[in-house]
Design an enzyme around this catalytic site. Sequence first.
Site, short mmCIF file in Angstrom:
data_model
loop_
_atom_site.label_atom_id
_atom_site.label_comp_id
_atom_site.label_asym_id
_atom_site.label_seq_id
_atom_site.Cartn_x
_atom_site.Cartn_y
_atom_site.Cartn_z
N GLY A 90 -34.90 89.70 20.00
CA GLY A 90 -35.57 90.71 19.38
C GLY A 90 -36.93 90.78 19.20
O GLY A 90 -37.53 89.91 19.73
N ARG A 93 -42.35 89.42 17.20
CA ARG A 93 -43.79 89.27 17.12
C ARG A 93 -44.30 90.52 17.29
O ARG A 93 -45.62 90.73 17.45
CB ARG A 93 -44.52 87.99 17.65
CG ARG A 93 -44.29 88.26 19.11
CD ARG A 93 -45.13 87.19 19.70
NE ARG A 93 -44.74 86.82 20.93
CZ ARG A 93 -45.76 85.83 21.92
NH1 ARG A 93 -46.78 85.58 21.41
NH2 ARG A 93 -45.16 85.57 23.09
N LYS A 113 -48.14 93.79 19.82
CA LYS A 113 -47.62 92.84 20.10
C LYS A 113 -48.55 91.82 19.27
O LYS A 113 -49.84 91.73 19.64
CB LYS A 113 -47.71 92.31 21.65
CG LYS A 113 -46.88 91.04 21.86
CD LYS A 113 -46.54 90.97 23.37
CE LYS A 113 -45.99 89.70 23.92
NZ LYS A 113 -45.88 89.81 25.22
N ASP A 125 -44.21 82.18 14.74
CA ASP A 125 -45.13 82.57 13.61
C ASP A 125 -45.38 84.27 13.76
O ASP A 125 -45.93 84.61 12.72
CB ASP A 125 -46.23 81.74 13.74
CG ASP A 125 -47.04 81.92 14.76
OD1 ASP A 125 -46.61 82.91 15.70
OD2 ASP A 125 -48.17 81.32 15.05
N GLY A 126 -44.77 85.03 14.66
CA GLY A 126 -44.82 86.44 14.39
C GLY A 126 -46.36 86.78 15.37
O GLY A 126 -46.70 87.65 15.62
N ARG A 176 -49.09 97.49 23.64
CA ARG A 176 -48.72 97.71 24.83
C ARG A 176 -48.03 99.29 24.71
O ARG A 176 -47.77 99.68 23.75
CB ARG A 176 -47.58 96.67 25.00
CG ARG A 176 -46.66 96.83 26.08
CD ARG A 176 -45.97 95.82 26.41
NE ARG A 176 -44.80 95.36 25.67
CZ ARG A 176 -44.33 94.22 25.56
NH1 ARG A 176 -44.65 93.02 26.25
NH2 ARG A 176 -43.36 94.33 24.61
N ARG A 183 -34.78 97.19 26.94
CA ARG A 183 -34.67 96.07 27.78
C ARG A 183 -33.06 95.79 28.14
O ARG A 183 -32.09 96.42 27.65
CB ARG A 183 -34.99 94.74 27.27
CG ARG A 183 -36.32 94.74 26.85
CD ARG A 183 -36.35 93.70 25.44
NE ARG A 183 -37.77 94.15 24.71
CZ ARG A 183 -38.70 93.28 24.88
NH1 ARG A 183 -38.70 92.21 25.60
NH2 ARG A 183 -39.89 93.63 24.21
N ASP A 252 -33.91 89.76 28.69
CA ASP A 252 -34.35 90.38 27.57
C ASP A 252 -36.13 90.37 28.03
O ASP A 252 -36.57 91.57 27.53
CB ASP A 252 -34.62 89.32 26.51
CG ASP A 252 -35.19 88.18 26.76
OD1 ASP A 252 -34.42 87.40 27.62
OD2 ASP A 252 -36.22 87.79 26.31
N ASP A 262 -43.23 92.33 29.90
CA ASP A 262 -43.30 91.06 29.17
C ASP A 262 -44.01 90.05 29.83
O ASP A 262 -43.31 89.18 30.44
CB ASP A 262 -41.91 90.69 28.55
CG ASP A 262 -41.79 90.80 27.28
OD1 ASP A 262 -42.59 91.46 26.35
OD2 ASP A 262 -40.94 90.21 26.46
#
EC number: 2.7.7.-
Length: 487
Positions: A90, A93, A113, A125-126, A176, A183, A252, A262
């Site tokens: 998922g 971040r 992102k 940590d995102g 983005r 996905r 993913d 990605d």
Amino acid sequence: MKALDELTFDNRFARLGDAFSTHVLPEPLDAPRLVVASDAAMALLDLDPAVAETPVFAELFGGHKLWAEAEPRAMVYSGHQFGGYTPQLGDGRGLLLGEVYNEAGEHWDLHLKGAGMTPYSRMGDGRAVLRSSIREFLASEALHALGIPSSRALCVIGSDTPVWREKQERGAMVLRMAPSHIRFGHFEYFYYTKKPEQQAILAEHVLNLHYPECREQPEPYLAMFREIVERNAELIAKWQAYGFCHGVMNTDNMSILCITFDFGPFAFLDDFDAHFICNHSDHEGRYSFSNQVPIGQWNLSALAQALTPFISVDALKEALGLYLPLYQANYLDLMRRRLGLTTAEDDDQKLVEQLLKLMQNSGVDYTLFFRRLGDESAALAVTKLRDDFVDMAGFDAWAELYKARVERDGDYSQEHRRERMHAVNPLYILRNYLAQNAITAAESGDYSEVRRLHEVLSKPFEEQPGMEQYAQRPPDWGKHLEISCSS
Ligand code: AMP
Ligand code: MG
């Protein structure tokens, strides 16, 4: 032209509800500032490029401000990572801020992102660091300029927020854009968690919004899967023809729209090397350059499995069977063009294979070889290029075949040949060392290099006076950069 507060939102994915995504607000970065913006991506939102320089731009894309109509959501998905299934991934971040439609009626997801922790952050940590954000920005826009379908990037926002990786770095956000962020892994998630209702909703959503022409077919879902197979074959043919190595082809990271998506430890080949592994953490070379072709099919099989509730296994298998022949046809077509050929002959595949073998053995620069080949007539070009080959006799033998093949191809002037070849053979590509130079400068607060590099790469086929240094082979240090997954 629109002002920033005039964007029109229509958050179709958010409306699918909480089974598909979770409402999360972005976590602001300290002292957000513009690193680089793409005028071309701004144009997709009808935005005047000048607004990128306004403080509110950095505040919006640095997580401080939000449009009233934006509905930031973290999407849930799963996926096969390096061949093994991970049941829940998922947006750990990144946040889908919302869907914007432009004056042409196109929808663009705005995805931020590095926007902080979400319920899917797991151990992370995102955050995203400046280095990886710049790499994603440059690659998305450079691929697009090369004619290779890709997600786009509006901007990178830098900050003072400390982020810990192998060492302390600074946090950044990249905005983005893509018509969808769905996905393969979205379909896998609902399939493996046995949620047929949600899976049907997802399939309808993708079919209606992104493959509407398949609606007209007798079996719409099968038609959609076939289209996905075809588009993947075309996409990966482009990667192979232009030397792009994705690096993390997990399901993913595979877009349902079949665009490059990605970005992690990707690379464009410098020297041609079929076995090149760009991801330092990919010890077995699962995602090596040449493995991208079979992995493309593997990933489609994983998607096919998730579509078994909608499509018969036999039909899925048949559609999967289209991939390899289509890939080969697309690839050969692109390579013929790169060689300046306008007709097709049975032995062309061999001609390409022989050349790549010679390039591999001599470590010839993949991009510059084709560019130089178009600079001159075939006969003159090969005499100039032969010095790059260790196996000169081998190259001479290939050159004889090539010259004869060009002769049979047609009677055209060198001027036409050059024009045609330069239109498909870039002079400038995003070499790792160029990205690294831009990153090093940006990390010390100088954003001019990343902006200049972005500018040069936005016209990769055009010779740009004064920019000769961007068309050079890497220096020794630049050939051995290790790009890790950490980002
Ligand atoms: P990636 O390798 O970037 O495709 O990411 C794989 C998964 O890890 C995705 O679910 C990402 O959202 C998540 N992820 C990667 N980096 C971080 C991070 N720093 N914090 C939270 N989640 C992350
Ligand atoms: Mg990913």
